[in-house]
Design a protein around this motif. Structure first.
Motif, PDB file in Angstrom:
ATOM      1  N   LEU A   1       0.807  -1.223   0.000  1.00  0.00           N
ATOM      2  CA  LEU A   1       0.000   0.000   0.000  1.00  0.00           C
ATOM      3  C   LEU A   1       0.848   1.284   0.000  1.00  0.00           C
ATOM      4  CD1 LEU A   1      -2.842   1.192   0.000  1.00  0.00           C
ATOM      5  CD2 LEU A   1      -2.840   1.021   2.508  1.00  0.00           C
ATOM      6  N   PRO A   2       1.853   1.421   0.877  1.00  0.00           N
ATOM      7  CA  PRO A   2       2.644   2.656   0.847  1.00  0.00           C
ATOM      8  C   PRO A   2       3.296   2.913  -0.509  1.00  0.00           C
ATOM      9  CG  PRO A   2       3.089   1.442   2.866  1.00  0.00           C
ATOM     10  CD  PRO A   2       2.250   0.546   2.002  1.00  0.00           C
ATOM     11  N   LEU A   3       3.872   1.875  -1.110  1.00  0.00           N
ATOM     12  CA  LEU A   3       4.552   2.081  -2.397  1.00  0.00           C
ATOM     13  C   LEU A   3       3.556   2.403  -3.504  1.00  0.00           C
ATOM     14  CD1 LEU A   3       7.209   2.077  -3.938  1.00  0.00           C
ATOM     15  CD2 LEU A   3       6.916  -0.379  -4.348  1.00  0.00           C
ATOM     16  N   ARG A   4       2.398   1.713  -3.499  1.00  0.00           N
ATOM     17  CA  ARG A   4       1.393   1.996  -4.522  1.00  0.00           C
ATOM     18  C   ARG A   4       0.920   3.449  -4.423  1.00  0.00           C
ATOM     19  NH1 ARG A   4      -0.465  -3.296  -3.651  1.00  0.00           N
ATOM     20  NH2 ARG A   4      -1.935  -2.599  -2.068  1.00  0.00           N
ATOM     21  N   LEU A   5       0.716   3.907  -3.186  1.00  0.00           N
ATOM     22  CA  LEU A   5       0.258   5.294  -2.998  1.00  0.00           C
ATOM     23  C   LEU A   5       1.296   6.287  -3.520  1.00  0.00           C
ATOM     24  CD1 LEU A   5      -1.305   4.944   0.570  1.00  0.00           C
ATOM     25  CD2 LEU A   5      -2.531   5.750  -1.462  1.00  0.00           C
ATOM     26  N   LEU A   6       2.558   6.034  -3.246  1.00  0.00           N
ATOM     27  CA  LEU A   6       3.608   6.969  -3.674  1.00  0.00           C
ATOM     28  C   LEU A   6       3.743   7.006  -5.198  1.00  0.00           C
ATOM     29  CD1 LEU A   6       6.280   6.196  -0.932  1.00  0.00           C
ATOM     30  CD2 LEU A   6       4.962   8.299  -1.184  1.00  0.00           C
ATOM     31  N   VAL A   7       3.741   5.832  -5.819  1.00  0.00           N
ATOM     32  CA  VAL A   7       3.876   5.798  -7.291  1.00  0.00           C
ATOM     33  C   VAL A   7       2.637   6.428  -7.936  1.00  0.00           C
ATOM     34  CG1 VAL A   7       4.034   4.276  -9.297  1.00  0.00           C
ATOM     35  CG2 VAL A   7       5.405   3.802  -7.251  1.00  0.00           C
ATOM     36  N   PHE A   8       1.458   6.105  -7.394  1.00  0.00           N
ATOM     37  CA  PHE A   8       0.218   6.689  -7.916  1.00  0.00           C
ATOM     38  C   PHE A   8       0.260   8.215  -7.804  1.00  0.00           C
ATOM     39  CE2 PHE A   8      -4.061   8.344  -7.074  1.00  0.00           C
ATOM     40  CZ  PHE A   8      -4.731   7.913  -8.213  1.00  0.00           C
TER      41      PHE A   8
ATOM     42  N   MET B   1      -9.842  -0.490  -1.552  1.00  0.00           N
ATOM     43  CA  MET B   1     -10.088   0.927  -1.252  1.00  0.00           C
ATOM     44  C   MET B   1      -9.065   1.842  -1.935  1.00  0.00           C
ATOM     45  SD  MET B   1     -12.828   1.416   0.243  1.00  0.00           S
ATOM     46  CE  MET B   1     -14.046   0.129   0.440  1.00  0.00           C
ATOM     47  N   PHE B   2      -7.868   1.324  -2.139  1.00  0.00           N
ATOM     48  CA  PHE B   2      -6.878   2.096  -2.882  1.00  0.00           C
ATOM     49  C   PHE B   2      -7.389   2.375  -4.300  1.00  0.00           C
ATOM     50  CE2 PHE B   2      -3.597   1.718  -6.186  1.00  0.00           C
ATOM     51  CZ  PHE B   2      -2.842   2.867  -5.930  1.00  0.00           C
ATOM     52  N   TRP B   3      -7.931   1.327  -4.946  1.00  0.00           N
ATOM     53  CA  TRP B   3      -8.419   1.512  -6.318  1.00  0.00           C
ATOM     54  C   TRP B   3      -9.693   2.347  -6.359  1.00  0.00           C
ATOM     55  CZ3 TRP B   3      -5.202   0.959 -10.019  1.00  0.00           C
ATOM     56  CH2 TRP B   3      -4.152   0.062  -9.895  1.00  0.00           C
ATOM     57  N   VAL B   4     -10.566   2.159  -5.359  1.00  0.00           N
ATOM     58  CA  VAL B   4     -11.784   2.989  -5.290  1.00  0.00           C
ATOM     59  C   VAL B   4     -11.400   4.455  -5.176  1.00  0.00           C
ATOM     60  CG1 VAL B   4     -13.795   3.579  -3.865  1.00  0.00           C
ATOM     61  CG2 VAL B   4     -13.251   1.187  -4.317  1.00  0.00           C
ATOM     62  N   TYR B   5     -10.426   4.724  -4.299  1.00  0.00           N
ATOM     63  CA  TYR B   5      -9.978   6.109  -4.110  1.00  0.00           C
ATOM     64  C   TYR B   5      -9.441   6.681  -5.423  1.00  0.00           C
ATOM     65  CZ  TYR B   5      -7.307  10.123  -2.452  1.00  0.00           C
ATOM     66  OH  TYR B   5      -6.814  11.398  -2.274  1.00  0.00           O
TER      67      TYR B   5
END
Length: 478
Positions: free
Chosen positions: A335-342, A410-414
């Motif tokens: 999750l942390p890495l996905r959020l940063l790259v996104f 929830m990451f993808w929903v966001y």
């Protein structure tokens, strides 16, 4: 010689306080934003004066919290390289909370609703909607918050000077022009130096304009030049909100290498990009005044031209560095890495509507439409906020962390709902829907309804991620 800040229990508690406060206020402000969009979509009926009070609260709350959370990210990593004062870090939070209480009282009790930009003469000429005391409470609250931020950035600047000799060396300008690059010079110090320089100048300008507006409230004969006040407000405001992403991107520089095992080293293009954006950010604000025909034409042209390049140098070196760092690194995605790259991808998208709006001929038509909220909601929702969340999750998930399917969903929903939400603003702008209108014409309502539905999904996903983050705060590590 140990040059890092000590990892004391007080320092950890200070970081946890920032993280907890930031998450809670962000969630409340997102909820307020969803209410505004639902009202425009005719799903909620709220009086116009209440709409503008919520709009003022939403704007001031989002900008202030973005600044506090960005400062927390900068403090979290900069303290690895220089000695920062935990006391001043805590003082900034305390002064900010005092300012927030004053702003809440001004809006919720005093009925202040002039928008977070408090453009003169609206605070002083409310046509009976709020008193001078309410306007003074709002402006005084901003002043308290500004003093706290100024102390923090001065502490950062002094610490960098003590460790590296000068801000010029902290920014790496000596290396940029000397021909010798010290690849051990931390990117975090470069970015922090830039932020300290621009925010000290911006906040000083903001303090001056806040004080003279306060004096004008009680001494109307103390006349203000509306154009000068607007220029000072947007110089301060644009620098402040721009600096938030330059603080947050430090998380990308520090955390991605922890996943890939590849250090993020500075280079001549990296230093040149940060040097360029230091100057450009200070001079680009006239793109907020493109509709002011009394502005000198050279200033408007400068605003347009610099807007085309503002932020792009740092965005390019960051995106290129990110892709190079991750490519074939075999990272384990969480999750942390996905959020940063996104967030870096989101930041890349943001520049497009910004450049469109900064074009003078387009701005004359689009600036007072929903196109502009579309631009800065893209900036906050898809760029800044996931960057901040990525860092906070990283700091709290180093021990005993298990990611659930709900977290991933929830990451993808966001991401998807956030993009739809922003696109509805932009689409409304293309249809000439005016911004800051409590009620929308029938033709504009479908965009507001779709945006409101997307906003609800964004809030739901943010509540899930925020609750997860709050539960993980006791596990935070420095």
């Amino acid at each position: 010689m140990n040059t890092a800040t000590a990892n004391t229990s007080g320092a950890k508690l200070a970081f946890q306080s920032y993280a907890g406060t930031g998450v809670l206020v962000f969630l409340l402000m997102m909820l307020a934003g969803a209410v505004l969009r639902m009202a425009q979509g005719t799903w909620l009926g709220i009086p116009a004066n209440v709409f503008y009070q919520i709009m003022t609260l939403h704007g001031a709350g989002m900008v202030g919290t973005a600044g506090l959370a960005g400062a927390a990210v900068m403090w979290y990593f900069l303290r690895k390289y220089v000695k920062l004062s935990t006391g001043i870090f805590v003082t900034m939070l305390v002064l900010s909370l005092i300012g927030v209480v004053m702003i809440l009282a001004a809006i919720l009790i005093g009925g202040f609703a002039a928008g977070w930009t408090f453009l003169f003469p609206l605070p002083a000429k409310s046509n009976g909607m709020w008193s001078a005391h309410a306007a003074a409470g709002y402006i005084g609250g901003l002043l308290f918050i500004g003093v706290g931020f100024l102390l923090f950035y001065l502490d950062c600047a002094i610490a960098i000077i003590k460790r590296h000799g000068s801000l010029v060396k902290g920014l790496g300008l000596d290396q940029l022009f000397s021909g010798r690059i010290d690849t051990e010079h931390p990117p975090t110090v470069v970015a922090s130096t830039m932020v300290a320089i621009i925010n000290i100048l911006g906040i000083l300008a903001g303090a001056v304009v806040l004080v003279i507006c306060l004096v004008n409230l009680y001494v109307p004969s103390f006349a203000l030049d509306a154009l000068l006040v607007k220029n000072m407000i947007f110089f301060f405001g644009h620098v402040f909100i721009n600096a938030t992403i330059y603080m947050a991107v430090i998380g990308v520089y520090e955390i991605v290498p922890a996943y890939t095992g590849r250090p993020w080293k500075i280079s001549r293009p990296f230093l040149a990009a940060w040097a360029a954006v230091t100057l450009v950010v200070l001079a680009v604000y006239p793109h907020h005044t493109l509709m002011d025909f009394v502005m000198p034409p050279w200033a408007l042209v400068l605003g347009q031209v610099l807007s085309y390049v503002s932020g792009i140098p740092v965005l390019l070196v960051t995106t290129w560095g990110l892709l190079a760092n991750i490519h074939r690194s075999g990272v384990k995605w969480d999750l942390p890495l996905r959020l940063l790259v996104f967030s870096v991808l989101g930041w890349s998208i943001v520049v497009i509507p910004a450049i469109v709006d900064a074009t003078i001929r387009v701005n004359l038509v689009m600036h007072n439409t929903l196109w502009v909220p579309g631009h800065f909601h893209l900036y906050l929702l898809l760029g800044l906020l996931p960057m901040l969340l990525g860092t906070l999750f990283y700091a709290t998930t180093r021990n005993n962390w298990q990611e659930s399917r709900a977290d991933q969903a929830m990451f993808w929903v966001y991401g998807v709902a956030g993009l739809v939400f922003c696109m509805m603003f932009l689409a409304g702008g293309v249809q000439s829907t005016p911004r800051r209108f409590a009620e929308h014409a029938t033709e504009w309502v479908p965009y507001a309804k779709t945006g409101a539905a997307a906003a609800i999904l964004v809030v739901i996903s943010a509540l899930h991620l925020g609750a997860k983050l709050l539960r993980r705060l006791p596990h935070a590590v420095l």
